[in-house]
Enzyme design. Structure first.
Site, PDB file in Angstrom:
ATOM      1  N   LYS A 108       0.861  -1.185   0.000  1.00 46.02           N
ATOM      2  CA  LYS A 108       0.000   0.000   0.000  1.00 46.02           C
ATOM      3  C   LYS A 108       0.888   1.223   0.000  1.00 46.02           C
ATOM      4  O   LYS A 108       2.020   1.173   0.487  1.00 46.02           O
ATOM      5  CB  LYS A 108      -0.884   0.023   1.254  1.00 46.02           C
ATOM      6  CG  LYS A 108      -2.098   0.907   1.133  1.00 46.02           C
ATOM      7  CD  LYS A 108      -3.190   0.211   0.354  1.00 46.02           C
ATOM      8  CE  LYS A 108      -4.414   1.059   0.194  1.00 46.02           C
ATOM      9  NZ  LYS A 108      -5.512   0.281  -0.388  1.00 46.02           N
TER      10      LYS A 108
HETATM   11  P1  NAD Z   1     -13.303   7.767  -2.494  1.00 45.76           P
HETATM   12  O1  NAD Z   1     -12.348   8.814  -2.106  1.00 45.76           O
HETATM   13  O2  NAD Z   1     -13.703   7.621  -3.917  1.00 45.76           O
HETATM   14  O3  NAD Z   1     -14.662   7.938  -1.639  1.00 45.76           O
HETATM   15  C1  NAD Z   1     -14.718   8.088  -0.254  1.00 45.76           C
HETATM   16  C2  NAD Z   1     -16.138   8.549   0.078  1.00 45.76           C
HETATM   17  O4  NAD Z   1     -16.294   8.608   1.491  1.00 45.76           O
HETATM   18  C3  NAD Z   1     -16.469   9.945  -0.439  1.00 45.76           C
HETATM   19  O5  NAD Z   1     -17.803   9.943  -0.906  1.00 45.76           O
HETATM   20  C4  NAD Z   1     -16.354  10.808   0.798  1.00 45.76           C
HETATM   21  O6  NAD Z   1     -17.123  11.996   0.719  1.00 45.76           O
HETATM   22  C5  NAD Z   1     -16.882   9.863   1.822  1.00 45.76           C
HETATM   23  N1  NAD Z   1     -16.537  10.194   3.198  1.00 45.76           N
HETATM   24  C6  NAD Z   1     -15.354  10.570   3.697  1.00 45.76           C
HETATM   25  N2  NAD Z   1     -15.458  10.819   5.024  1.00 45.76           N
HETATM   26  C7  NAD Z   1     -16.737  10.590   5.346  1.00 45.76           C
HETATM   27  C8  NAD Z   1     -17.487  10.682   6.540  1.00 45.76           C
HETATM   28  N3  NAD Z   1     -16.908  11.062   7.680  1.00 45.76           N
HETATM   29  N4  NAD Z   1     -18.787  10.346   6.510  1.00 45.76           N
HETATM   30  C9  NAD Z   1     -19.391   9.968   5.357  1.00 45.76           C
HETATM   31  N5  NAD Z   1     -18.743   9.874   4.198  1.00 45.76           N
HETATM   32  C10 NAD Z   1     -17.447  10.191   4.183  1.00 45.76           C
HETATM   33  O7  NAD Z   1     -12.718   6.402  -1.940  1.00 45.76           O
HETATM   34  P2  NAD Z   1     -13.064   4.915  -2.397  1.00 45.76           P
HETATM   35  O8  NAD Z   1     -12.100   4.522  -3.441  1.00 45.76           O
HETATM   36  O9  NAD Z   1     -14.524   4.799  -2.645  1.00 45.76           O
HETATM   37  O10 NAD Z   1     -12.669   4.107  -1.078  1.00 45.76           O
HETATM   38  C11 NAD Z   1     -13.523   3.998   0.045  1.00 45.76           C
HETATM   39  C12 NAD Z   1     -13.001   2.909   0.971  1.00 45.76           C
HETATM   40  O11 NAD Z   1     -12.920   1.675   0.261  1.00 45.76           O
HETATM   41  C13 NAD Z   1     -11.587   3.140   1.527  1.00 45.76           C
HETATM   42  O12 NAD Z   1     -11.527   2.551   2.806  1.00 45.76           O
HETATM   43  C14 NAD Z   1     -10.708   2.374   0.557  1.00 45.76           C
HETATM   44  O13 NAD Z   1      -9.475   2.002   1.123  1.00 45.76           O
HETATM   45  C15 NAD Z   1     -11.589   1.176   0.305  1.00 45.76           C
HETATM   46  N6  NAD Z   1     -11.293   0.476  -0.942  1.00 45.76           N
HETATM   47  C16 NAD Z   1     -11.339   1.085  -2.152  1.00 45.76           C
HETATM   48  C17 NAD Z   1     -11.102   0.361  -3.309  1.00 45.76           C
HETATM   49  C18 NAD Z   1     -11.221   0.953  -4.673  1.00 45.76           C
HETATM   50  O14 NAD Z   1     -11.113   0.204  -5.652  1.00 45.76           O
HETATM   51  N7  NAD Z   1     -11.457   2.241  -4.822  1.00 45.76           N
HETATM   52  C19 NAD Z   1     -10.779  -0.993  -3.220  1.00 45.76           C
HETATM   53  C20 NAD Z   1     -10.725  -1.603  -1.966  1.00 45.76           C
HETATM   54  C21 NAD Z   1     -10.992  -0.850  -0.837  1.00 45.76           C
END
Ligand code: NAD
Length: 421
Positions: A108
């Site tokens: 990561k």
């Molecule tokens: P992103 O940045 O696209 O979205 C994050 C979302 O969370 C946004 O809508 C943001 O406004 C919201 N958010 C942030 N703080 C918040 C709060 N306090 N309350 C409510 N909403 C809040 O990120 P993502 O890629 O969607 O990733 C989200 C999670 O999934 C992370 O933990 C990431 O590590 C995990 N993840 C992502 C992927 C991927 O392919 N993108 C894969 C595996 C895991």
């Protein structure tokens, strides 16, 4: 190392690891190997800002374990990024890849920056410089980054170009999550959300009476890449009733069901949900406590802690984000009979399709969307079934079952390779 909202995230993850290691009587030597990170890289690097000033940023790349293949994992940009967080997320990646049966270890990366404060040019210079700093440790056969929070296909294209410029030829396999025009895979953008939807449907069938997720009420926290596609696919393809969604701007509740297509299109146009009028505005805390069957934390880590776990009323908590439930909250939910579907199964769809992208890049032969979706569905369903089998065998919860399965795969690979020299 402290995380923004409490103690060490890595210490939390080790508690969950040890719970599984104890149950499977893992010996001390192997525990030490599997708990240790192979490589921890911290870089401090300068970026020229638009006004001519220079700012120094800190970035990380952690490689946890490569017994089963090259290291793999996303890079995130966030103001709270720190070594403890990246260490934990790389640790989780090892187990995620093992569960999915894809030939990777865990890594990561991240940069401590709020990308919203940067201009497009500053973001590009920061991305290119950061990737150059970690480039000596990255490679198609050694460590393959991908997008995570606040990074996307455009940034992956900059990474790929930076690396390629320095070696004098195009290296498509150096990152995944690239634009489709540059060797990205169809279906990569939606992959994590699609995986979450598949796992949610399987979890309903196994843990609840009345079949899959069709017609069931769902609340989703976070509406970024993962939350938005989860909501769209659950609502449109699986017939679930998504009654609440949220992002950093607030939460939106409609007991009749949110129009998920409208919400998805709104975010595509406006970047976030601010001003979305498809539901009554509630707080993010209220969303977590809604009387729904399924709660999907899809934002950031530590959404459910010992402070609010008692208020959760859902029957299933589907961990779409990484580490959204602390070990203390895990205990509280378990006592309440709430089933938790663990992150390193639930959100593995992204890395699975990243693997498909890597394979397609290596062969320069690209699949159509239907093939990607079919192959992803097969991996997600198999992973779910494998974990359930282990969980039943050890009479434990699903997270511990998942850890046992993943640990045994990595421990076996380590034993087969032997300890060098
Ligand atoms: P992103 O940045 O696209 O979205 C994050 C979302 O969370 C946004 O809508 C943001 O406004 C919201 N958010 C942030 N703080 C918040 C709060 N306090 N309350 C409510 N909403 C809040 O990120 P993502 O890629 O969607 O990733 C989200 C999670 O999934 C992370 O933990 C990431 O590590 C995990 N993840 C992502 C992927 C991927 O392919 N993108 C894969 C595996 C895991």
């Amino acid at each position: 190392m402290e995380n923004g909202s409490g103690g060490s995230l890595f210490a939390d993850a080790l508690k969950q690891f040890d719970r599984a290691a104890d149950l499977m009587n893992l010996d001390d030597g192997m525990r030490q190997v599997l708990k240790s990170h192979k490589r921890e890289i911290t870089v401090n690097f300068p970026v020229k800002m638009d006004d001519g000033s220079i700012r120094v940023f800190t970035g990380y790349r952690f490689q946890h374990n490569i017994a089963r293949g090259p290291a793999k994992g996303g890079i995130r940009y966030h103001q709270n990024v720190n070594a403890d967080e990246i260490k934990t997320l790389s640790f989780l990646m090892t187990w995620k890849c093992a569960i999915a049966g894809i030939p990777y270890g865990g890594a990561k990366g991240g940069v401590k920056v709020n990308p919203n404060e940067l201009s497009e040019g500053e973001l590009e210079r920061l991305s290119r410089r950061f990737f150059s700093e970690i480039a000596p440790f990255i490679g198609t056969e050694t460590d393959i980054p991908a997008p995570d929070v606040n990074t996307n296909a455009k940034i992956m294209a900059w990474y790929m170009d930076t690396y390629s410029m320095n070696i004098g030829r195009s290296e498509l396999g150096i990152v995944t999550g690239k634009p489709v025009e540059l060797g990205g895979s169809l279906g990569r953008n939606e992959a994590t959300g699609r995986g979450v939807a598949i796992v949610t449907d399987e979890a309903c069938k196994y843990f609840l009476t009345g079949g899959g997720v069709k017609g069931r009420t769902v609340a989703i926290q976070g509406f970024g890449n993962v939350g938005s596609y989860t909501s769209l696919i659950l609502g449109n393809e699986y017939g679930a009733k998504v009654v609440a969604i949220s992002d950093i701007t607030g939460a939106y509740y409609n007991p009749e069901g949110i129009n998920v297509q409208e919400a998805f299109d709104y975010v595509t146009t406006h970047k976030d949900l601010k001003g979305f009028n498809g539901g009554k505005i509630i707080s993010n805390d209220e969303l977590l406590a809604l009387n729904v069957e399924i709660l999907v934390p899809a934002a950031l880590e530590r959404a459910i802690t010992e402070k609010n776990a008692d208020k959760v009323r859902a029957k299933l908590v589907i961990e779409a984000a990484n580490n959204p439930v602390t070990p203390e909250a895990d205990e509280i939910l378990r006592k309440k009979g709430i089933k938790i579907i663990p992150d390193f199964l639930t959100n593995s769809g992204g890395v699975v399709v990243s693997y498909f992208e890597w394979v397609q890049g290596l062969y320069s032969y690209f699949w159509d969307l239907e093939d990607v979706r079919k192959a992803l569905t097969k991996v997600m369903k198999n992973s779910f079934a494998d974990i359930i089998k282990t969980m039943e065998q050890y009479k434990t919860d699903m997270r511990t079952g998942a850890y046992i399965l993943a640990i045994s795969k990595v421990a076996n690979a380590t034993k087969l390779r032997g300890i060098y020299p």
